[in-house]
Every structure is written in structure tokens, then in C-alpha cells.
Write a protein that holds these residues in place. Structure first.
Motif, PDB file in Angstrom:
ATOM      1  N   ALA A  46       1.792  -1.592  -5.236  1.00 28.30           N
ATOM      2  CA  ALA A  46       2.731  -0.846  -4.400  1.00 28.30           C
ATOM      3  C   ALA A  46       3.128  -1.660  -3.164  1.00 28.30           C
ATOM      4  O   ALA A  46       4.299  -1.653  -2.765  1.00 28.30           O
ATOM      5  N   SER A  47       2.173  -2.379  -2.577  1.00 25.82           N
ATOM      6  CA  SER A  47       2.472  -3.187  -1.394  1.00 25.82           C
ATOM      7  C   SER A  47       3.475  -4.271  -1.722  1.00 25.82           C
ATOM      8  O   SER A  47       4.427  -4.504  -0.965  1.00 25.82           O
ATOM      9  N   ALA A  48       3.253  -4.938  -2.851  1.00 28.10           N
ATOM     10  CA  ALA A  48       4.156  -6.030  -3.242  1.00 28.10           C
ATOM     11  C   ALA A  48       5.570  -5.499  -3.440  1.00 28.10           C
ATOM     12  O   ALA A  48       6.546  -6.093  -2.968  1.00 28.10           O
ATOM     13  N   ALA A  49       5.669  -4.328  -4.103  1.00 27.75           N
ATOM     14  CA  ALA A  49       6.992  -3.743  -4.344  1.00 27.75           C
ATOM     15  C   ALA A  49       7.642  -3.302  -3.041  1.00 27.75           C
ATOM     16  O   ALA A  49       8.848  -3.475  -2.836  1.00 27.75           O
ATOM     17  N   ALA A  50       6.838  -2.746  -2.134  1.00 30.08           N
ATOM     18  CA  ALA A  50       7.369  -2.263  -0.850  1.00 30.08           C
ATOM     19  C   ALA A  50       7.862  -3.435  -0.008  1.00 30.08           C
ATOM     20  O   ALA A  50       8.947  -3.376   0.578  1.00 30.08           O
ATOM     21  N   SER A  51       7.096  -4.504   0.061  1.00 28.80           N
ATOM     22  CA  SER A  51       7.500  -5.686   0.837  1.00 28.80           C
ATOM     23  C   SER A  51       8.806  -6.242   0.279  1.00 28.80           C
ATOM     24  O   SER A  51       9.702  -6.622   1.032  1.00 28.80           O
ATOM     25  N   GLY A  52       8.890  -6.268  -1.056  1.00 26.17           N
ATOM     26  CA  GLY A  52      10.093  -6.780  -1.709  1.00 26.17           C
ATOM     27  C   GLY A  52      11.324  -5.928  -1.413  1.00 26.17           C
ATOM     28  O   GLY A  52      12.454  -6.370  -1.574  1.00 26.17           O
ATOM     29  N   ARG A  59      -5.774   1.651   3.835  1.00 25.20           N
ATOM     30  CA  ARG A  59      -5.920   1.408   5.271  1.00 25.20           C
ATOM     31  C   ARG A  59      -5.416   0.000   5.641  1.00 25.20           C
ATOM     32  O   ARG A  59      -5.647  -0.958   4.919  1.00 25.20           O
ATOM     33  N   ASN A  60      -4.722  -0.075   6.771  1.00 25.61           N
ATOM     34  CA  ASN A  60      -4.188  -1.355   7.270  1.00 25.61           C
ATOM     35  C   ASN A  60      -3.205  -2.040   6.320  1.00 25.61           C
ATOM     36  O   ASN A  60      -3.083  -3.254   6.309  1.00 25.61           O
ATOM     37  N   THR A  61      -2.534  -1.251   5.496  1.00 26.78           N
ATOM     38  CA  THR A  61      -1.473  -1.817   4.643  1.00 26.78           C
ATOM     39  C   THR A  61      -0.223  -0.954   4.856  1.00 26.78           C
ATOM     40  O   THR A  61      -0.272   0.041   5.600  1.00 26.78           O
ATOM     41  N   LEU A  62       0.854  -1.307   4.184  1.00 31.62           N
ATOM     42  CA  LEU A  62       2.088  -0.499   4.253  1.00 31.62           C
ATOM     43  C   LEU A  62       1.862   0.893   3.673  1.00 31.62           C
ATOM     44  O   LEU A  62       2.676   1.791   3.834  1.00 31.62           O
ATOM     45  N   LEU A  63       0.741   1.034   2.967  1.00 32.16           N
ATOM     46  CA  LEU A  63       0.457   2.326   2.323  1.00 32.16           C
ATOM     47  C   LEU A  63      -0.422   3.248   3.158  1.00 32.16           C
ATOM     48  O   LEU A  63      -0.773   4.338   2.702  1.00 32.16           O
ATOM     49  N   ALA A  64      -0.769   2.817   4.370  1.00 32.78           N
ATOM     50  CA  ALA A  64      -1.659   3.637   5.195  1.00 32.78           C
ATOM     51  C   ALA A  64      -1.100   5.045   5.334  1.00 32.78           C
ATOM     52  O   ALA A  64       0.069   5.217   5.689  1.00 32.78           O
ATOM     53  N   GLY A  65      -1.907   6.024   5.003  1.00 34.30           N
ATOM     54  CA  GLY A  65      -1.494   7.420   5.119  1.00 34.30           C
ATOM     55  C   GLY A  65      -0.610   7.912   3.982  1.00 34.30           C
ATOM     56  O   GLY A  65      -0.188   9.064   3.977  1.00 34.30           O
TER      57      GLY A  65
END
Lengths: 114, 225
Positions: free
Chosen positions: A14-20, A53-59
Motif C-alpha cells: 500500500a505504501s509503494a502504491a500511495a507514494s507512486g 505506524r510511522n508510514t503513510l498508512l498511519a491511522g
């Protein structure tokens, strides 16, 4: 242990897709988990919070869809959804079949970003 | 940014699956029939594998094995008594093998002469379910010292198997093991899979098991390979 590593993999995907997609944050992650995948949604949700935690997915919210088990019948050729996983038989004609066409999924379906 | 949905449809285990797919191509090219043995701890995997390695060599076949455990190389040492090449995978707490671990432990191993690679998984009926190791045949064990209803308790794993071994069958009477119920339960979750009754101690059922392995290899890889 198993769910923790899965939670980390989900966060990574999910982080990789969000950053992209130039997202500031991820609001929701939708995952699809087959009944036969032997994964506990509760345990996954617990570890997800920690892994996020501490990623774009926090919360972010984790939504889990349980994918039913669908078997293919060798006799009548139909794909039918099993009401439970105690007996693998064609729901229409009753022929025993262990050929699972879905119900083992473990996938990140989509993310909602903002 | 206005909230929006990004469709992904990505497998969570895609890294493992990609390595497993690569391994499968390699195994096929080398003519190696790979068998993943899964069971709970203490179900008799190692003893049956020891006689399998010995007997296949006696039949002029070339088997090798990888064996996974959280700690110790006890099983690799036991299996090496058969004379077949064996490597231990120590997972240090990981409750299942994965494709990268298998790939890593094959390093420097010439697969060209190998006909069978047995991968004895870590004893576990849950986490082993989703991890493809690049195998062609997955065999799940149910021992006579366990409950006959295990296949119903772990349908994900038992349904994923291509064949079953009813192990420690010499202890069936002593454990009041209900064979018929066990077979009914295995058939309930995986009707097509053949069932082999076996005893690592007495050698019962070994001939049928070996014939199955040899037949599977020739069906999957061609008899000339």
C-alpha cells in the motif's frame, strides 16, 4: 507471527502504491482474504495498526472482505459457492470436488488515498 | 488532494509466489520432481522420508532432501544416514518454509542428476498452507496418534494437498484411531487426493508410496527426464 508478516507486506504494498500516486496519506486499505487462506482478520487488524505506524498508512482503516470458497465440479462443470468448508461437493449436483477456483486469495484490492 | 480510490489487486505473497514460480521453471528444466511434505510436528515425516530416500536409491533413483526446523540439524543428520544428499534449513522461529529460503539453500547444488527433491516443511498446519515452495506435489500427513478430525480443523491445508499419508498406521489399534473416519474426513476436504497408509517403523505401505512418487514424476516431467 504469520499475521504480523502479512500486515507488514500489506503496508509495504500500500505504501509503494500511495507514494507512486503522490498521496499525503492512506485513509483505507481494502484486502480480500479467502476463507481457506487460514488468516485471522482480527489478528491481522491488530498487527496492521502496529505495522502502519510511522508510514503513510498511519491511522488507516483496514477493511477485510472474506472471499467465499468456490469449487469447480468435474461432473457438471459448474462453479458453486460452498456454504461451509466441512464438505467439498458441488452444491448443484452433489459430486465431490476439491478443485478450488477461489477462496485462497490474499490480496490488497484497493487503497483510498488523500 | 480529494480522496480517491486506487485499485491494486496485488497478491500479498507475490514476492514468495514469484520466487516459487522461478524455482518451478528451474526444477522442471532439471527434471527434478519436488515434493513438499507438510504435517504437524511429530507426525512421522522424517522417518518415512528416511526410508523413502533409502529405497529410491536402491531402485537406482537420485533423491535429495531439504529439511526445515526452527532449530537443530538433527533431522538432516538422521536423513543423511540414507546416503542421500541432505541440507538442513534452520528457520530460527519461522513457522513455515518459504520459497526464498528454499532458493537460498539450493545454492551451489548441482540439480542436473537429481530426480526427486523432498522438502520436509516445518511442522505446522496453518502457515505452511499459503507458501508455495515451487513444488509439483504437496503431501499432507495425518498420523494415527492425532485426531481423525484434523482435516476438518485445518481445511485450508488439507484441501491444498495433492496426496495424503496416513502415517504411524502400526499404532492405529493402540491409539484407537478410527481409520474410516480419518479417510472420510480427508475425502470431505480433498476427494481426489490418493491416500497412502504407511508405517515408517514396519515399512507397511512403502511400496505403494514409492510407486506413486515414481509415477507422479513421469507424468509431470516425462519418463525420459
Amino acid at each position: 507471527m504469520h499475521e504480523l508478516s502479512l500486515a507488514r507486506d500489506i503496508v509495504e504494498i500500500a505504501s509503494a502504491a500511495a507514494s507512486g500516486s503522490d498521496a499525503k496519506r492512506v485513509v483505507t486499505v481494502r484486502v480480500r482474504i479467502g476463507i481457506l487462506a487460514a488468516v485471522s482478520s482480527e489478528s491481522l487488524a491488530f498487527h496492521f495498526e502496529e505495522a502502519a505506524r510511522n508510514t503513510l498508512l498511519a491511522g488507516a482503516r483496514l477493511t477485510v472482505t472474506a472471499a467465499p470458497v468456490v469449487v469447480r465440479c468435474p461432473a457438471c462443470g459448474r462453479d458453486t459457492e460452498l456454504p461451509d468448508v466441512k464438505r467439498f461437493v458441488c452444491v448443484v449436483c452433489g459430486t465431490p470436488t476439491g478443485e478450488v477456483v477461489s477462496g485462497r486469495e490474499l490480496e490488497v484490492e484497493s487503497i483510498e488515498i488523500s | 488532494m480529494t480522496p480517491r480510490i486506487v485499485e491494486l489487486r496485488e497478491g500479498v505473497l507475490k514476492k514468495n509466489d514469484a520466487v516459487a514460480a522461478g524455482l518451478r521453471v528451474r526444477f522442471r528444466a532439471a527434471g527434478v520432481c519436488v515434493v513438499n511434505l507438510v504435517a504437524s510436528p511429530g507426525a512421522g515425516k522424517t522417518l518415512l522420508l528416511e526410508s523413502t530416500l533409502t529405497e529410491l536409491q536402491r531402485l537406482g533413483r537420485c533423491p535429495v532432501a531439504l529439511v526445515g526446523d526452527p532449530e537443530t540439524d538433527n533431522d538432516a543428520r538422521r536423513l543423511a544416514r540414507s546416503g542421500a544428499p541432505v541440507r538442513q534449513i534452520r528457520t530460527h522461529g519461522l513457522c513455515h518454509l518459504n520459497a526464498p529460503l528454499v532458493e537460498q539453500h539450493l545454492e551451489g547444488w548441482d540439480l542436473a542428476p537429481v530426480e526427486f527433491l523432498f522438502i520436509e516443511n516445518v511442522g505446522n498446519l496453518v502457515c505452511t498452507t499459503n507458501h508455495d515452495l515451487g513444488e509439483f506435489v504437496r503431501v499432507a500427513f495425518l498420523s494415527a496418534t492425532e485426531g481423525e478430525d484434523k482435516p476438518l480443523k485445518y481445511p485450508g491445508l488439507f484441501n491444498s494437498a495433492d496426496a495424503f499419508v496416513l502415517s504411524k498406521i502400526d499404532l492405529a489399534a493402540a491409539c484407537e484411531f478410527d481409520r474410516e473416519a480419518a479417510v472420510t474426513n480427508l475425502r470431505a476436504v480433498r476427494p481426489e487426493a490418493p491416500i497412502f497408509e504407511s508405517s515408517g517403523k514396519t515399512g507397511a505401505g512403502l511400496a505403494e508410496w514409492l510407486a506413486f512418487l515414481i509415477e507422479r514424476r513421469s507424468v509431470l516431467l516425462g519418463s525420459g527426464g
